[in-house]
Design a protein around this motif. Structure first.
Motif, PDB file in Angstrom:
ATOM      1  N   UNK A 174       0.835  -1.211   0.000  1.00 23.05           N
ATOM      2  CA  UNK A 174       0.000   0.000   0.000  1.00 23.05           C
ATOM      3  C   UNK A 174       0.867   1.257   0.000  1.00 23.05           C
ATOM      4  N   UNK A 175       1.950   1.219   0.757  1.00 25.63           N
ATOM      5  CA  UNK A 175       2.843   2.379   0.793  1.00 25.63           C
ATOM      6  C   UNK A 175       3.512   2.592  -0.567  1.00 25.63           C
ATOM      7  N   UNK A 176       3.961   1.494  -1.165  1.00 23.82           N
ATOM      8  CA  UNK A 176       4.578   1.582  -2.492  1.00 23.82           C
ATOM      9  C   UNK A 176       3.582   2.123  -3.509  1.00 23.82           C
ATOM     10  N   UNK A 177       2.353   1.637  -3.446  1.00 20.82           N
ATOM     11  CA  UNK A 177       1.326   2.096  -4.387  1.00 20.82           C
ATOM     12  C   UNK A 177       1.091   3.593  -4.240  1.00 20.82           C
ATOM     13  N   UNK A 178       1.046   4.077  -3.000  1.00 16.40           N
ATOM     14  CA  UNK A 178       0.798   5.499  -2.771  1.00 16.40           C
ATOM     15  C   UNK A 178       1.974   6.355  -3.233  1.00 16.40           C
ATOM     16  N   UNK A 179       3.201   5.895  -2.953  1.00 13.98           N
ATOM     17  CA  UNK A 179       4.382   6.701  -3.258  1.00 13.98           C
ATOM     18  C   UNK A 179       4.769   6.666  -4.728  1.00 13.98           C
ATOM     19  N   UNK A 214      16.485  -8.738   1.150  1.00 18.24           N
ATOM     20  CA  UNK A 214      16.188  -9.089   2.544  1.00 18.24           C
ATOM     21  C   UNK A 214      15.458  -7.950   3.256  1.00 18.24           C
ATOM     22  N   UNK A 215      14.606  -8.298   4.207  1.00 21.14           N
ATOM     23  CA  UNK A 215      13.887  -7.283   4.984  1.00 21.14           C
ATOM     24  C   UNK A 215      13.485  -7.881   6.328  1.00 21.14           C
ATOM     25  N   UNK A 216      13.083  -6.997   7.233  1.00 16.51           N
ATOM     26  CA  UNK A 216      12.552  -7.443   8.529  1.00 16.51           C
ATOM     27  C   UNK A 216      11.170  -6.880   8.816  1.00 16.51           C
ATOM     28  N   UNK A 217      10.820  -5.792   8.139  1.00 14.37           N
ATOM     29  CA  UNK A 217       9.514  -5.167   8.373  1.00 14.37           C
ATOM     30  C   UNK A 217       9.082  -4.456   7.099  1.00 14.37           C
ATOM     31  N   UNK A 218       7.894  -3.888   7.112  1.00 10.22           N
ATOM     32  CA  UNK A 218       7.344  -3.266   5.913  1.00 10.22           C
ATOM     33  C   UNK A 218       8.151  -2.047   5.471  1.00 10.22           C
ATOM     34  N   UNK A 219       8.714  -1.310   6.430  1.00  9.20           N
ATOM     35  CA  UNK A 219       9.504  -0.131   6.069  1.00  9.20           C
ATOM     36  C   UNK A 219      10.735  -0.524   5.256  1.00  9.20           C
ATOM     37  N   UNK A 220      11.373  -1.623   5.621  1.00 11.37           N
ATOM     38  CA  UNK A 220      12.551  -2.063   4.882  1.00 11.37           C
ATOM     39  C   UNK A 220      12.186  -2.539   3.485  1.00 11.37           C
ATOM     40  N   UNK A 221      11.004  -3.123   3.323  1.00 11.48           N
ATOM     41  CA  UNK A 221      10.539  -3.509   1.987  1.00 11.48           C
ATOM     42  C   UNK A 221      10.375  -2.255   1.126  1.00 11.48           C
ATOM     43  N   UNK A 222       9.741  -1.242   1.691  1.00  7.60           N
ATOM     44  CA  UNK A 222       9.505   0.001   0.950  1.00  7.60           C
ATOM     45  C   UNK A 222      10.831   0.680   0.591  1.00  7.60           C
ATOM     46  N   UNK A 223      11.753   0.731   1.551  1.00  4.22           N
ATOM     47  CA  UNK A 223      13.053   1.344   1.283  1.00  4.22           C
ATOM     48  C   UNK A 223      13.790   0.614   0.162  1.00  4.22           C
TER      49      UNK A 223
END
Length: 792
Positions: A23-28, A113-122
């Motif tokens: 959702x964050x990726x879609x918005x940004x 690699x990621x640990x949370x949604x913020x790292x996926x977005x980054x």
């Protein structure tokens, strides 16, 4: 811009993290991201909905933290549909990176690699996968497909790709039999050879196939998870390429992946599996021939150059029998076998036994003066032999029974081969008097001589199972003689002499006997049965060499092919081992091994004619190391291994648009080859000792040189009894994983050595240790360093 998001729906925490990131990726980024869960209809999921959404997307995002069959099916489909791919992996789950890295067909994709949604977005903002210029298909598959299709289109038979079950169940046996007996050509992804192939291998073979048959295991079977994941990925590729697909599964399979649930046929019995397969295969005969005609008519050969012209063939010779003659390397062992009266050809998996068998068959069949009888039983045909071993364990006359059974099978197959030659003549060519007598004899006993080898063996085993245990040795012999038609075989020998005495040579080739070799309680008996085959094969050549009032002399040669570990097991337990002199297939000379590659490059080129030109034209050095030295030093000395490594290096160079194979292409290929070598080792060693993969994985990140104490510690971590450590070390030495230190810093790999050389190496190792102590230092073979990440 549209994207599709796939993940394991059974993991609620993953769903929460990934959907939030989407959702964050879609918005940004103003991308319409569709999670698979949004496509549910009344709680049901339809494969068509999923596939339509993937096809409509520009980017396919998938999370492979858990290797889920649905996600892998969708990934295969997306790759075939030329979607851009972005893979994520939650590094918080300790097992995830290692499991992903061990999955051969995924290892070239890479992941974020990621640990949370913020790292996926980054990571998404950093890598911007939606703006990449090429899909995985474009970057790693298309060039390989193009080079093969444009240059060697005649090899593209567009048959079936068959992925059998990893367990040799009755249903698997019957399915394999149905595939083999159909008129459709096929290539097999044999789990007995390697657990999984590479992404480009599956992509190329599904792309070039007419259809795919995959046989899934139920959760009750060992290793079902990794096996079914591989099949799911391959099925997704085939579906994405719009190929015919037959998916079969052992029941119970109540939790079938919803993506292909409607395509999956779950069978409760082997008979049901066989019936479904036969119906499907029968329905494909006519459409296959029509498509084959169309593809041949459409086939064009555009102008290609450089590496695009090179086709190195298959690293498993069974998958290229028609093309092998064009680049087969004739070694001394081949030349000797070609003229031998009796020979036992011995070699490890991948050393070229089957290639030699195929080339002997091809060479001898072209000589009109030679009558050839090739016996190559498949795995299912030898299962009856194992049943028989269990029955005769306490027989006093079992050696006589084994020899009689082998004699029956060889004589009857020889009779059948002569009958086939005579009946293949044009109808206007009549039979001579002796030939007519032979034909009458065979047709009178058609139920014995004219049934297929598998049925003949099965009937013989079934009859022998009725020999009672309590009989005296003399009575057992009489009963065995009756059941195996000893008198009839004597008549057959007389008839064969009349027909074959005019042939300059009669050759019987026997291969694939290792297919029944599995760790278990019948191993000693199977070793005895194979030793009796070696014995009776010598007596058969002597029998045909005789001439008297009832039989004529026949110049008969009999050549057998055996895996080296099997031969060594048989040899050590033989009462008179000196009577068995094997011809060992060894590739100790790097120059001979490199010829395997050179011949394949030469076959693909019209501009070079000498082996040395191959390295000058196609390869760069790796630093100061010549490519030919780097290649031969990086592999186990077997044709299969060096072909695999060269193919991977070639694919890298083509995908990177290089006009030569550069150092980075070879170095990256070595990593994939190292994993291939590891997986092949696991398959080969698992038939000898349990839990071997768990032990081998304990070597990861450790030193290249280990002591026995190190191995004891690894065994403890793998839950292996310390009392079995020496047995494991012996197996790993025999398979060239461990080299024995025989001088300071010099390690000897003793695979395929005879007992004298083995004892010599052991003596040198003891002397090095001093005071008569046991050898304690071993080096892991260089072929495994990269995958296991071993330290100097």
């Amino acid at each position: 811009m549209q994207a599709f998001l796939a993940f394991d729906g059974s993991r609620e925490d993953q769903r929460e993290t990934l959907v939030a990131a989407a959702r964050t990726i879609a918005d940004n980024e103003h991308i319409a991201v569709t999670p698979w869960s949004d496509l549910a209809q009344g709680g049901q999921m339809l494969v068509n909905n999923i596939c339509r959404a993937i096809s409509a997307a520009d980017l396919f995002i998938c999370d492979l933290t858990y290797l889920n069959p649905n996600v892998l099916f969708e990934l295969g489909f997306a790759i075939a549909q030329r979607r851009k791919i972005w893979v994520t992996l939650n590094r918080s789950f300790r097992e995830a990176p290692a499991a992903y890295g061990r999955t051969t067909y995924l290892s070239t994709l890479g992941y974020v690699p990621y640990r949370n949604s913020s790292e996926v977005v980054e990571a998404f903002h950093r890598e911007r996968p939606h703006q990449t210029s090429q899909s995985v298909y474009d970057a790693t598959i298309e060039q390989v497909l193009s080079s093969r299709d444009q240059v060697t289109g005649s090899r593209d038979i567009r048959g079936l790709l068959y992925l059998p079950a990893a367990a040799n169940t009755e249903a698997s046996v019957r399915l394999t039999r149905a595939v083999e007996h159909s008129k459709l050509p096929y290539i097999v992804d044999d789990p007995a050879e390697i657990s999984a192939n590479t992404l480009t291998w599956y992509a190329r073979h599904t792309h070039n196939s007419y259809g795919l048959i995959a046989h899934f295991l139920s959760p009750e079977h060992e290793g079902f998870h990794s096996h079914n994941n591989k099949l799911s990925f391959a099925a997704g590729l085939a579906y994405g390429f719009n190929r015919k697909v037959l998916l079969l599964a052992h029941g119970p399979y109540s939790s079938a992946p919803f993506d292909y649930r409607d395509m999956l046929r779950v069978h409760k019995t082997a008979e049901e599996c066989e019936a479904v397969a036969k119906n499907w295969l029968g329905d494909q005969q006519e459409p296959f021939l029509e498509e084959l005609t169309v593809t041949r008519r459409k086939r064009t050969f555009g102008s290609t150059k450089g590496l695009h012209r090179v086709s190195l063939g298959e690293f498993i010779s069974e998958n290229e029998p028609e093309d092998l003659a064009e680049y087969f390397v004739e070694t001394a062992a081949f030349s000797e076998a070609l003229v031998a009266r009796h020979a036992v050809v011995v070699g490890r998996k991948g050393s070229g036994k089957t290639a030699m068998f195929l080339m002997l068959r091809e060479t001898l069949s072209q000589d009109k003066r030679v009558h050839l009888c090739a016996i190559k039983p498949v795995s299912y045909e030898l299962q009856g032999l194992v049943r028989l071993l269990e029955h005769v364990a306490e027989f006093s006359e079992r050696s006589y029974l084994f020899e009689s059974l082998w004699k029956f099978l060889i004589y009857s197959e020889l009779v059948a081969s002569v009958h086939a030659i005579l009946t293949s003549r044009p109808s206007f060519v009549g039979f001579q008097e002796g030939e007519q007598v032979f034909m009458d004899f065979v047709e009178k006993h058609a139920s014995i001589f004219l049934t297929p080898f598998s049925i003949r063996l099965d009937n013989a085993v079934r009859n022998l199972l009725h020999v009672p245990h309590g009989e005296t040795p003399a009575n057992q012999r009489v009963r065995v003689s009756e059941l195996l038609h000893e008198q009839l075989l004597a008549d057959a020998r007389s008839q064969l002499g009349k027909i074959l005495s005019s042939s300059e040579r009669v050759v019987v080739l026997i291969d694939n006997l290792d297919k029944a070799w599995e760790r278990g309680p019948t191993l000693d008996l199977l070793g005895e049965a194979l030793f009796r085959l070696l014995s009776v094969s010598q007596s058969i050549t002597r029998d045909f060499d005789r001439q008297d009032h009832w039989r004529e002399r026949v110049n008969l040669s009999l050549i057998l092919f055996l895996r080296s570990d099997i031969f060594n097991y048989v040899y050590r337990s033989a009462r008179e081992p000196d009577k068995i002199v094997p011809k060992r297939l060894q590739w100790r000379d790097p120059a001979v091994l490199l010829r395997v590659i050179e011949e394949r490059f030469l076959r693909s080129s019209t501009s070079i004619t000498e082996p040395n030109e191959v390295w000058e034209r196609y390869f760069d050095n790796i630093g100061r190391i010549p490519a030919r030295i780097y290649l031969s030093d990086s592999v186990l000395p077997r044709p299969r291994d060096i072909i695999y490594l060269a193919k991977e290096a070639l694919a890298n160079a083509i995908n990177r648009r290089h006009d030569r194979i550069q150092g980075e292409d070879l170095e990256d290929a070595v990593l994939r080859y190292s994993q291939f070598a590891f997986e092949s080792l696991v398959v080969e060693a698992s038939s000898r000792v349990p839990r071997v993969e768990e032990l081998l994985l304990e070597f990861v990140g450790g030193p290249r040189v280990v002591t026995r104490d190190d191995i004891v510690r690894y065994a403890g971590l793998a839950n292996i009894d310390s009392q079995m450590v020496d047995e494991y070390i012996g197996v790993l030495k025999n398979l060239s994983f461990l080299g024995l230190e025989v001088d300071l810093g010099r390690y000897e790999y003793i695979s395929d050595f005879d007992d004298l050389e083995r004892e010599k190496a052991t003596a040198l190792a003891r002397r090095l240790q001093g005071n008569g102590g046991s050898p304690t230092r071993y080096e892991v073979n260089r072929a495994f360093w990269r995958f296991l990440e071993l330290k100097p």
